[in-house]
Write a protein that holds these residues in place. Sequence first.
Motif, PDB file in Angstrom:
ATOM      1  N   ALA A 238      -7.241  -4.043   8.451  1.00  4.85           N
ATOM      2  CA  ALA A 238      -5.820  -4.367   8.305  1.00  4.85           C
ATOM      3  C   ALA A 238      -5.330  -5.228   9.471  1.00  4.85           C
ATOM      4  O   ALA A 238      -4.504  -6.130   9.283  1.00  4.85           O
ATOM      5  CB  ALA A 238      -4.996  -3.085   8.211  1.00  4.85           C
ATOM      6  N   ARG A 239      -5.830  -4.961  10.664  1.00 10.53           N
ATOM      7  CA  ARG A 239      -5.456  -5.796  11.809  1.00 10.53           C
ATOM      8  C   ARG A 239      -5.954  -7.218  11.615  1.00 10.53           C
ATOM      9  O   ARG A 239      -5.252  -8.184  11.947  1.00 10.53           O
ATOM     10  CB  ARG A 239      -6.046  -5.201  13.088  1.00 10.53           C
ATOM     11  N   ALA A 240      -7.154  -7.361  11.058  1.00 10.45           N
ATOM     12  CA  ALA A 240      -7.674  -8.704  10.775  1.00 10.45           C
ATOM     13  C   ALA A 240      -6.818  -9.392   9.718  1.00 10.45           C
ATOM     14  O   ALA A 240      -6.558 -10.603   9.811  1.00 10.45           O
ATOM     15  CB  ALA A 240      -9.128  -8.609  10.313  1.00 10.45           C
ATOM     16  N   ALA A 241      -6.373  -8.632   8.723  1.00  7.89           N
ATOM     17  CA  ALA A 241      -5.506  -9.206   7.691  1.00  7.89           C
ATOM     18  C   ALA A 241      -4.188  -9.674   8.289  1.00  7.89           C
ATOM     19  O   ALA A 241      -3.710 -10.781   8.000  1.00  7.89           O
ATOM     20  CB  ALA A 241      -5.258  -8.178   6.592  1.00  7.89           C
ATOM     21  N   ALA A 242      -3.578  -8.845   9.132  1.00  5.15           N
ATOM     22  CA  ALA A 242      -2.310  -9.222   9.756  1.00  5.15           C
ATOM     23  C   ALA A 242      -2.482 -10.437  10.648  1.00  5.15           C
ATOM     24  O   ALA A 242      -1.625 -11.331  10.678  1.00  5.15           O
ATOM     25  CB  ALA A 242      -1.754  -8.042  10.556  1.00  5.15           C
ATOM     26  N   ALA A 243      -3.616 -10.494  11.365  1.00  2.00           N
ATOM     27  CA  ALA A 243      -3.877 -11.649  12.224  1.00  2.00           C
ATOM     28  C   ALA A 243      -4.026 -12.923  11.405  1.00  2.00           C
ATOM     29  O   ALA A 243      -3.715 -14.029  11.892  1.00  2.00           O
ATOM     30  CB  ALA A 243      -5.139 -11.398  13.059  1.00  2.00           C
ATOM     31  N   ALA A 244      -4.498 -12.797  10.158  1.00  2.00           N
ATOM     32  CA  ALA A 244      -4.638 -13.963   9.282  1.00  2.00           C
ATOM     33  C   ALA A 244      -3.319 -14.369   8.643  1.00  2.00           C
ATOM     34  O   ALA A 244      -3.239 -15.417   8.003  1.00  2.00           O
ATOM     35  CB  ALA A 244      -5.667 -13.668   8.188  1.00  2.00           C
ATOM     36  N   GLY A 245      -2.286 -13.533   8.799  1.00  2.00           N
ATOM     37  CA  GLY A 245      -0.973 -13.866   8.263  1.00  2.00           C
ATOM     38  C   GLY A 245      -0.522 -13.025   7.094  1.00  2.00           C
ATOM     39  O   GLY A 245       0.552 -13.280   6.525  1.00  2.00           O
ATOM     40  N   VAL A 246      -1.303 -12.011   6.702  1.00  2.00           N
ATOM     41  CA  VAL A 246      -0.908 -11.149   5.582  1.00  2.00           C
ATOM     42  C   VAL A 246       0.265 -10.263   6.017  1.00  2.00           C
ATOM     43  O   VAL A 246       0.241  -9.662   7.093  1.00  2.00           O
ATOM     44  CB  VAL A 246      -2.090 -10.269   5.132  1.00  2.00           C
ATOM     45  N   ARG A 247       1.288 -10.189   5.166  1.00  2.00           N
ATOM     46  CA  ARG A 247       2.399  -9.270   5.412  1.00  2.00           C
ATOM     47  C   ARG A 247       2.074  -7.942   4.736  1.00  2.00           C
ATOM     48  O   ARG A 247       1.996  -7.867   3.510  1.00  2.00           O
ATOM     49  CB  ARG A 247       3.705  -9.849   4.859  1.00  2.00           C
ATOM     50  N   ILE A 248       1.853  -6.904   5.519  1.00  2.00           N
ATOM     51  CA  ILE A 248       1.427  -5.602   5.010  1.00  2.00           C
ATOM     52  C   ILE A 248       2.622  -4.676   4.926  1.00  2.00           C
ATOM     53  O   ILE A 248       3.319  -4.452   5.920  1.00  2.00           O
ATOM     54  CB  ILE A 248       0.326  -5.005   5.903  1.00  2.00           C
ATOM     55  N   LEU A 249       2.862  -4.121   3.742  1.00  2.00           N
ATOM     56  CA  LEU A 249       3.965  -3.203   3.500  1.00  2.00           C
ATOM     57  C   LEU A 249       3.389  -1.820   3.218  1.00  2.00           C
ATOM     58  O   LEU A 249       2.897  -1.552   2.112  1.00  2.00           O
ATOM     59  CB  LEU A 249       4.811  -3.674   2.307  1.00  2.00           C
TER      60      LEU A 249
ATOM     61  N   GLU B 246       0.853  -1.192   0.000  1.00  2.00           N
ATOM     62  CA  GLU B 246       0.000   0.000   0.000  1.00  2.00           C
ATOM     63  C   GLU B 246       0.885   1.237   0.000  1.00  2.00           C
ATOM     64  O   GLU B 246       1.772   1.372   0.845  1.00  2.00           O
ATOM     65  CB  GLU B 246      -0.912  -0.015   1.231  1.00  2.00           C
ATOM     66  N   ARG B 247       0.634   2.135  -0.929  1.00  2.00           N
ATOM     67  CA  ARG B 247       1.501   3.302  -1.067  1.00  2.00           C
ATOM     68  C   ARG B 247       1.338   4.310   0.067  1.00  2.00           C
ATOM     69  O   ARG B 247       2.242   5.085   0.355  1.00  2.00           O
ATOM     70  CB  ARG B 247       1.290   3.971  -2.414  1.00  2.00           C
ATOM     71  N   ARG B 248       0.165   4.324   0.723  1.00  2.00           N
ATOM     72  CA  ARG B 248      -0.009   5.231   1.861  1.00  2.00           C
ATOM     73  C   ARG B 248       0.829   4.753   3.043  1.00  2.00           C
ATOM     74  O   ARG B 248       0.985   3.562   3.267  1.00  2.00           O
ATOM     75  CB  ARG B 248      -1.472   5.291   2.279  1.00  2.00           C
ATOM     76  N   HIS B 249       1.306   5.707   3.823  1.00  2.00           N
ATOM     77  CA  HIS B 249       2.075   5.365   5.017  1.00  2.00           C
ATOM     78  C   HIS B 249       1.160   5.045   6.196  1.00  2.00           C
ATOM     79  O   HIS B 249       1.587   4.362   7.134  1.00  2.00           O
ATOM     80  CB  HIS B 249       3.016   6.518   5.389  1.00  2.00           C
ATOM     81  N   HIS B 250      -0.073   5.539   6.155  1.00  2.00           N
ATOM     82  CA  HIS B 250      -1.026   5.312   7.241  1.00  2.00           C
ATOM     83  C   HIS B 250      -2.393   5.037   6.620  1.00  2.00           C
ATOM     84  O   HIS B 250      -2.864   5.812   5.775  1.00  2.00           O
ATOM     85  CB  HIS B 250      -1.111   6.520   8.175  1.00  2.00           C
ATOM     86  N   LEU B 251      -3.053   3.987   7.039  1.00  2.00           N
ATOM     87  CA  LEU B 251      -4.362   3.650   6.481  1.00  2.00           C
ATOM     88  C   LEU B 251      -5.450   4.574   6.975  1.00  2.00           C
ATOM     89  O   LEU B 251      -6.536   4.621   6.388  1.00  2.00           O
ATOM     90  CB  LEU B 251      -4.710   2.196   6.807  1.00  2.00           C
ATOM     91  N   ASP B 252      -5.210   5.277   8.080  1.00  2.00           N
ATOM     92  CA  ASP B 252      -6.218   6.197   8.581  1.00  2.00           C
ATOM     93  C   ASP B 252      -5.971   7.623   8.073  1.00  2.00           C
ATOM     94  O   ASP B 252      -6.443   8.595   8.664  1.00  2.00           O
ATOM     95  CB  ASP B 252      -6.274   6.186  10.110  1.00  2.00           C
ATOM     96  N   GLY B 253      -5.246   7.733   6.960  1.00  2.00           N
ATOM     97  CA  GLY B 253      -5.009   9.041   6.360  1.00  2.00           C
ATOM     98  C   GLY B 253      -6.088   9.368   5.342  1.00  2.00           C
ATOM     99  O   GLY B 253      -7.278   9.379   5.650  1.00  2.00           O
ATOM    100  N   THR B 254      -5.682   9.592   4.103  1.00  2.00           N
ATOM    101  CA  THR B 254      -6.613  10.014   3.057  1.00  2.00           C
ATOM    102  C   THR B 254      -7.668   8.954   2.770  1.00  2.00           C
ATOM    103  O   THR B 254      -7.357   7.776   2.585  1.00  2.00           O
ATOM    104  CB  THR B 254      -5.840  10.313   1.758  1.00  2.00           C
TER     105      THR B 254
END
Length: 405
Positions: A108-119, A38-46
């Motif tokens: 995103a927290r649910a994704a990380a808990a499922a094992g997704v590596r978020i960049l 994801e190109r954004r640095h924070h998901l709670d931004g724009t």
Amino acid sequence: MLTGRLPTTDLLVVGAGLAGLHTATELARRGHDVVLAERRHHLDGTVRTTGIFVRRTLEDFDLPPEHLGPPIRRMVLYPPSHHRPVVLDSAHDEYRVGDMAPLYVTQARAAAAAGVRILLGTRYAGRDGAEHVLHGPDGPARLRARFVVGADGARSAVARELGLDRNTELLIGAEEVYPVPRRAVVPAFHCVVDPRLAPGYLAWVLDDGEHVHVGVAGYADRFPRGMRQALREFSASAPGLAGVPGLPGGTGPDGGARPGDVAGPDGGARPGATTSPGQVERRGGPIPVGGLLRRIAGPHGLLVGDAAGAVSPLTAGGLDPCLRLSEHAVDVLDEALRTGRRDALRRYDGAALRARFRGRLTLRRGLSMVRTPAAAAAGVALLRTPPGRAAARRILFGSGSFPGP
């Protein structure tokens, strides 16, 4: 640190909007290795979407209720004059507006808990041979992935890299969101058909008793003085704002400025002391309304969400289609990953699904042809007739949704 070559993954998802997060999470839950860039640095931004969830979405998907506003049952449709609006009330809770920034973070927290590596802060730069190039905070990196999913919005870079179709018919929208004191009010969605303010689409005020959304959208080349100016003009006289405390612009019941408003440099109203400018959330971006694209999959990956054109051509609603198309994408990718057969992606056929949108595409063409206030007023007048009200109810309150495969 994101440099060099990253470990090979089953799936690279590009874009952490609702479609990308849902696709990544569900595939990880099925046991696949998933990287999400994801190109954004924070998901709670724009945030680019109004975030309206319709009844079918609320019934069929598990959305966090703490991030949903009060239910809305009333739709009010106005001609350019704002006189004699068409008021439609439903027996059901038809809409709820998502507080999208915290909703993205929760997903995103649910994704990380499922094992997704978020960049985060990572831009997709395309393919170089068998590798995908990513540019992150620490420089470029290369990643091998069996498949790539483009969830990167209406102007998808992944679509271009995969040689798939890209959106060509786009609206552009702008919206301001004001937090207001919680109060007793009938939540309502006010929509104005006026080609001077919203050429080819609508201007709107959505008030659910907790937030007020004021927005316009239309074809970019048909805003004579620019979209932002159209939003300012609409805010200065928008229906549905009378009596809302602390809002800039708009008119009170007597047609004058709202208490707390002061004159801006251009003579228009701007926020007074009752609304802090830091509290106003501004949203905007392109909206694809040309219908689902025909070629949304190839042997190396596929598209979801706005990248696939999964937006209603008529209402421009995209959250329900993005989730439903993502479910189909998950099934197809799961089969391809488990069997090793790339041709499984042929089942992800945009042309076949697009055929079920003929009616909505025809209505989109009709709405795009409304170019004068007189034509807009005539259209709203038709909605006052019994057949017109019935048609409006089917479109706005119908139980139909994005077609299944």
